[in-house]
Design a protein around this motif. Sequence first.
Motif, PDB file in Angstrom:
ATOM      1  N   PRO A  17       0.846  -1.197   0.000  1.00 53.38           N
ATOM      2  CA  PRO A  17       0.000   0.000   0.000  1.00 53.38           C
ATOM      3  C   PRO A  17       0.879   1.244   0.000  1.00 53.38           C
ATOM      4  N   PRO A  18       0.388   2.325  -0.575  1.00 49.43           N
ATOM      5  CA  PRO A  18       1.180   3.551  -0.553  1.00 49.43           C
ATOM      6  C   PRO A  18       1.450   3.990   0.882  1.00 49.43           C
ATOM      7  N   SER A  19       2.626   4.525   1.113  1.00 46.35           N
ATOM      8  CA  SER A  19       2.959   4.939   2.474  1.00 46.35           C
ATOM      9  C   SER A  19       2.400   6.323   2.791  1.00 46.35           C
ATOM     10  N   LEU A  20       2.080   7.102   1.765  1.00 41.24           N
ATOM     11  CA  LEU A  20       1.509   8.434   1.975  1.00 41.24           C
ATOM     12  C   LEU A  20       0.010   8.418   1.697  1.00 41.24           C
ATOM     13  N   SER A  21      -0.748   9.058   2.552  1.00 38.32           N
ATOM     14  CA  SER A  21      -2.174   9.210   2.275  1.00 38.32           C
ATOM     15  C   SER A  21      -2.322  10.189   1.113  1.00 38.32           C
ATOM     16  N   ASP A  22      -3.501  10.235   0.520  1.00 37.95           N
ATOM     17  CA  ASP A  22      -3.737  11.152  -0.592  1.00 37.95           C
ATOM     18  C   ASP A  22      -3.529  12.601  -0.169  1.00 37.95           C
ATOM     19  N   GLU A  23      -3.954  12.922   1.049  1.00 35.24           N
ATOM     20  CA  GLU A  23      -3.799  14.287   1.543  1.00 35.24           C
ATOM     21  C   GLU A  23      -2.317  14.632   1.741  1.00 35.24           C
ATOM     22  N   ALA A  24      -1.582  13.702   2.339  1.00 33.89           N
ATOM     23  CA  ALA A  24      -0.154  13.928   2.567  1.00 33.89           C
ATOM     24  C   ALA A  24       0.594  14.009   1.236  1.00 33.89           C
ATOM     25  N   LEU A  25       0.157  13.214   0.264  1.00 36.53           N
ATOM     26  CA  LEU A  25       0.792  13.242  -1.051  1.00 36.53           C
ATOM     27  C   LEU A  25       0.634  14.608  -1.698  1.00 36.53           C
ATOM     28  N   GLU A  26      -0.545  15.185  -1.617  1.00 43.53           N
ATOM     29  CA  GLU A  26      -0.772  16.504  -2.220  1.00 43.53           C
ATOM     30  C   GLU A  26       0.180  17.542  -1.617  1.00 43.53           C
ATOM     31  N   GLU A  27       0.369  17.486  -0.310  1.00 39.43           N
ATOM     32  CA  GLU A  27       1.293  18.411   0.350  1.00 39.43           C
ATOM     33  C   GLU A  27       2.735  18.173  -0.104  1.00 39.43           C
ATOM     34  N   ARG A  28       3.135  16.911  -0.157  1.00 40.81           N
ATOM     35  CA  ARG A  28       4.507  16.571  -0.537  1.00 40.81           C
ATOM     36  C   ARG A  28       4.781  16.894  -2.004  1.00 40.81           C
ATOM     37  N   LYS A  29       3.783  16.699  -2.883  1.00 38.62           N
ATOM     38  CA  LYS A  29       3.984  16.986  -4.298  1.00 38.62           C
ATOM     39  C   LYS A  29       4.375  18.440  -4.506  1.00 38.62           C
ATOM     40  N   GLU A  30       3.655  19.337  -3.850  1.00 37.86           N
ATOM     41  CA  GLU A  30       3.971  20.754  -4.024  1.00 37.86           C
ATOM     42  C   GLU A  30       5.321  21.099  -3.406  1.00 37.86           C
ATOM     43  N   ALA A  31       5.633  20.485  -2.264  1.00 36.54           N
ATOM     44  CA  ALA A  31       6.908  20.757  -1.607  1.00 36.54           C
ATOM     45  C   ALA A  31       8.085  20.208  -2.420  1.00 36.54           C
ATOM     46  N   VAL A  32       7.933  19.018  -2.973  1.00 37.27           N
ATOM     47  CA  VAL A  32       9.032  18.360  -3.682  1.00 37.27           C
ATOM     48  C   VAL A  32       9.147  18.845  -5.126  1.00 37.27           C
ATOM     49  N   LEU A  33       8.029  18.875  -5.844  1.00 34.76           N
ATOM     50  CA  LEU A  33       8.062  19.216  -7.261  1.00 34.76           C
ATOM     51  C   LEU A  33       7.913  20.717  -7.509  1.00 34.76           C
ATOM     52  N   GLY A  34       7.151  21.375  -6.658  1.00 29.80           N
ATOM     53  CA  GLY A  34       6.897  22.797  -6.837  1.00 29.80           C
ATOM     54  C   GLY A  34       5.635  23.046  -7.642  1.00 29.80           C
ATOM     55  N   ALA A  35       5.003  24.160  -7.378  1.00 31.21           N
ATOM     56  CA  ALA A  35       3.745  24.502  -8.040  1.00 31.21           C
ATOM     57  C   ALA A  35       3.937  24.686  -9.543  1.00 31.21           C
ATOM     58  N   ALA A  36       5.054  25.284  -9.945  1.00 32.93           N
ATOM     59  CA  ALA A  36       5.307  25.513 -11.372  1.00 32.93           C
ATOM     60  C   ALA A  36       5.435  24.185 -12.127  1.00 32.93           C
ATOM     61  N   VAL A  67      15.963  11.366  -2.976  1.00 34.60           N
ATOM     62  CA  VAL A  67      14.786  11.533  -3.833  1.00 34.60           C
ATOM     63  C   VAL A  67      13.580  10.823  -3.207  1.00 34.60           C
ATOM     64  N   GLU A  68      12.443  11.486  -3.235  1.00 32.62           N
ATOM     65  CA  GLU A  68      11.212  10.905  -2.685  1.00 32.62           C
ATOM     66  C   GLU A  68      10.484  10.181  -3.815  1.00 32.62           C
ATOM     67  N   ALA A  69      10.847   8.912  -4.000  1.00 34.91           N
ATOM     68  CA  ALA A  69      10.374   8.132  -5.142  1.00 34.91           C
ATOM     69  C   ALA A  69       8.852   8.056  -5.210  1.00 34.91           C
ATOM     70  N   GLU A  70       8.207   7.808  -4.086  1.00 31.10           N
ATOM     71  CA  GLU A  70       6.756   7.670  -4.105  1.00 31.10           C
ATOM     72  C   GLU A  70       6.079   8.949  -4.595  1.00 31.10           C
ATOM     73  N   VAL A  71       6.610  10.087  -4.206  1.00 32.44           N
ATOM     74  CA  VAL A  71       6.026  11.365  -4.622  1.00 32.44           C
ATOM     75  C   VAL A  71       6.141  11.512  -6.142  1.00 32.44           C
ATOM     76  N   MET A  97      11.327   8.315 -14.405  1.00 33.33           N
ATOM     77  CA  MET A  97      11.101   7.150 -13.551  1.00 33.33           C
ATOM     78  C   MET A  97      12.367   6.308 -13.415  1.00 33.33           C
ATOM     79  N   ALA A  98      13.102   6.133 -14.515  1.00 36.68           N
ATOM     80  CA  ALA A  98      14.348   5.367 -14.460  1.00 36.68           C
ATOM     81  C   ALA A  98      15.368   6.043 -13.562  1.00 36.68           C
ATOM     82  N   ARG A  99      15.460   7.362 -13.665  1.00 38.00           N
ATOM     83  CA  ARG A  99      16.401   8.109 -12.836  1.00 38.00           C
ATOM     84  C   ARG A  99      16.017   8.039 -11.369  1.00 38.00           C
ATOM     85  N   VAL A 100      14.712   8.132 -11.087  1.00 39.04           N
ATOM     86  CA  VAL A 100      14.233   8.008  -9.704  1.00 39.04           C
ATOM     87  C   VAL A 100      14.602   6.634  -9.158  1.00 39.04           C
TER      88      VAL A 100
END
Length: 106
Positions: A17-36, A67-71, A97-100
Amino acid sequence: KKGGAASSGVPALPADPPSLSDEALEERKEAVLGAAALAGLADSGWKVRKETLEQLLVRVDEAGAAVEAEVYVRALQAKPGWKDSNFQVVKAMFDVMARVAAHASP
Protein backbone atom coordinates in the motif's frame (compact mmCIF):
# COMPACT_ATOMS: atom_id res chain seq x y z
CA LYS A 1 -5.11 -23.70 -20.64
CA LYS A 2 -4.05 -20.10 -20.14
CA GLY A 3 -0.65 -19.34 -18.68
CA GLY A 4 0.13 -16.75 -16.08
CA ALA A 5 2.01 -16.14 -12.89
CA ALA A 6 -0.27 -18.36 -10.82
CA SER A 7 -0.20 -21.27 -13.27
CA SER A 8 3.56 -21.07 -13.79
CA GLY A 9 4.25 -21.80 -10.13
CA VAL A 10 5.47 -18.26 -9.41
CA PRO A 11 3.54 -16.80 -6.48
CA ALA A 12 1.98 -13.40 -7.04
CA LEU A 13 3.53 -10.69 -4.90
CA PRO A 14 1.14 -8.62 -2.82
CA ALA A 15 1.07 -4.94 -3.71
CA ASP A 16 2.46 -2.69 -1.03
CA PRO A 17 0.00 0.00 0.00
CA PRO A 18 1.18 3.55 -0.55
CA SER A 19 2.96 4.94 2.47
CA LEU A 20 1.51 8.43 1.98
CA SER A 21 -2.17 9.21 2.27
CA ASP A 22 -3.74 11.15 -0.59
CA GLU A 23 -3.80 14.29 1.54
CA ALA A 24 -0.15 13.93 2.57
CA LEU A 25 0.79 13.24 -1.05
CA GLU A 26 -0.77 16.50 -2.22
CA GLU A 27 1.29 18.41 0.35
CA ARG A 28 4.51 16.57 -0.54
CA LYS A 29 3.98 16.99 -4.30
CA GLU A 30 3.97 20.75 -4.02
CA ALA A 31 6.91 20.76 -1.61
CA VAL A 32 9.03 18.36 -3.68
CA LEU A 33 8.06 19.22 -7.26
CA GLY A 34 6.90 22.80 -6.84
CA ALA A 35 3.75 24.50 -8.04
CA ALA A 36 5.31 25.51 -11.37
CA ALA A 37 6.29 21.91 -12.18
CA LEU A 38 2.85 20.60 -11.25
CA ALA A 39 1.27 23.21 -13.52
CA GLY A 40 3.70 22.27 -16.30
CA LEU A 41 2.83 18.58 -16.00
CA ALA A 42 -0.87 19.40 -16.31
CA ASP A 43 -0.41 21.81 -19.24
CA SER A 44 -2.23 20.96 -22.48
CA GLY A 45 0.86 21.70 -24.58
CA TRP A 46 3.06 18.64 -25.03
CA LYS A 47 6.21 20.76 -25.34
CA VAL A 48 5.54 22.30 -21.93
CA ARG A 49 5.01 18.86 -20.35
CA LYS A 50 8.19 17.52 -21.97
CA GLU A 51 10.23 20.54 -20.85
CA THR A 52 8.88 20.19 -17.31
CA LEU A 53 9.87 16.52 -17.24
CA GLU A 54 13.37 17.41 -18.42
CA GLN A 55 13.63 19.89 -15.55
CA LEU A 56 12.49 17.16 -13.14
CA LEU A 57 15.41 14.99 -14.33
CA VAL A 58 17.76 17.67 -13.03
CA ARG A 59 15.89 17.83 -9.71
CA VAL A 60 16.10 14.06 -9.30
CA ASP A 61 19.86 14.16 -9.89
CA GLU A 62 20.23 17.01 -7.41
CA ALA A 63 18.25 15.10 -4.78
CA GLY A 64 20.34 11.96 -5.29
CA ALA A 65 19.60 9.25 -2.73
CA ALA A 66 17.25 11.61 -0.90
CA VAL A 67 14.79 11.53 -3.83
CA GLU A 68 11.21 10.91 -2.69
CA ALA A 69 10.37 8.13 -5.14
CA GLU A 70 6.76 7.67 -4.11
CA VAL A 71 6.03 11.37 -4.62
CA TYR A 72 7.51 11.32 -8.14
CA VAL A 73 5.79 8.08 -9.18
CA ARG A 74 2.37 9.04 -7.90
CA ALA A 75 2.64 12.60 -9.22
CA LEU A 76 3.53 11.41 -12.72
CA GLN A 77 0.81 8.78 -12.55
CA ALA A 78 -1.74 11.56 -11.98
CA LYS A 79 -0.37 14.16 -14.44
CA PRO A 80 0.53 13.71 -17.24
CA GLY A 81 -0.45 10.07 -16.65
CA TRP A 82 0.72 6.83 -18.24
CA LYS A 83 -1.59 7.29 -21.22
CA ASP A 84 -0.27 10.62 -22.45
CA SER A 85 -0.88 10.91 -26.19
CA ASN A 86 2.59 12.24 -27.08
CA PHE A 87 5.37 9.67 -27.30
CA GLN A 88 8.05 12.25 -26.46
CA VAL A 89 6.28 13.08 -23.20
CA VAL A 90 5.87 9.39 -22.38
CA LYS A 91 9.58 8.79 -23.07
CA ALA A 92 10.51 11.73 -20.83
CA MET A 93 8.25 10.32 -18.09
CA PHE A 94 10.00 6.97 -18.26
CA ASP A 95 13.38 8.73 -18.23
CA VAL A 96 12.37 10.44 -14.98
CA MET A 97 11.10 7.15 -13.55
CA ALA A 98 14.35 5.37 -14.46
CA ARG A 99 16.40 8.11 -12.84
CA VAL A 100 14.23 8.01 -9.70
CA ALA A 101 14.67 4.24 -9.53
CA ALA A 102 18.43 4.57 -9.93
CA HIS A 103 18.68 7.06 -7.07
CA ALA A 104 16.03 5.72 -4.72
CA SER A 105 17.17 3.66 -1.78
CA PRO A 106 15.46 0.28 -1.35
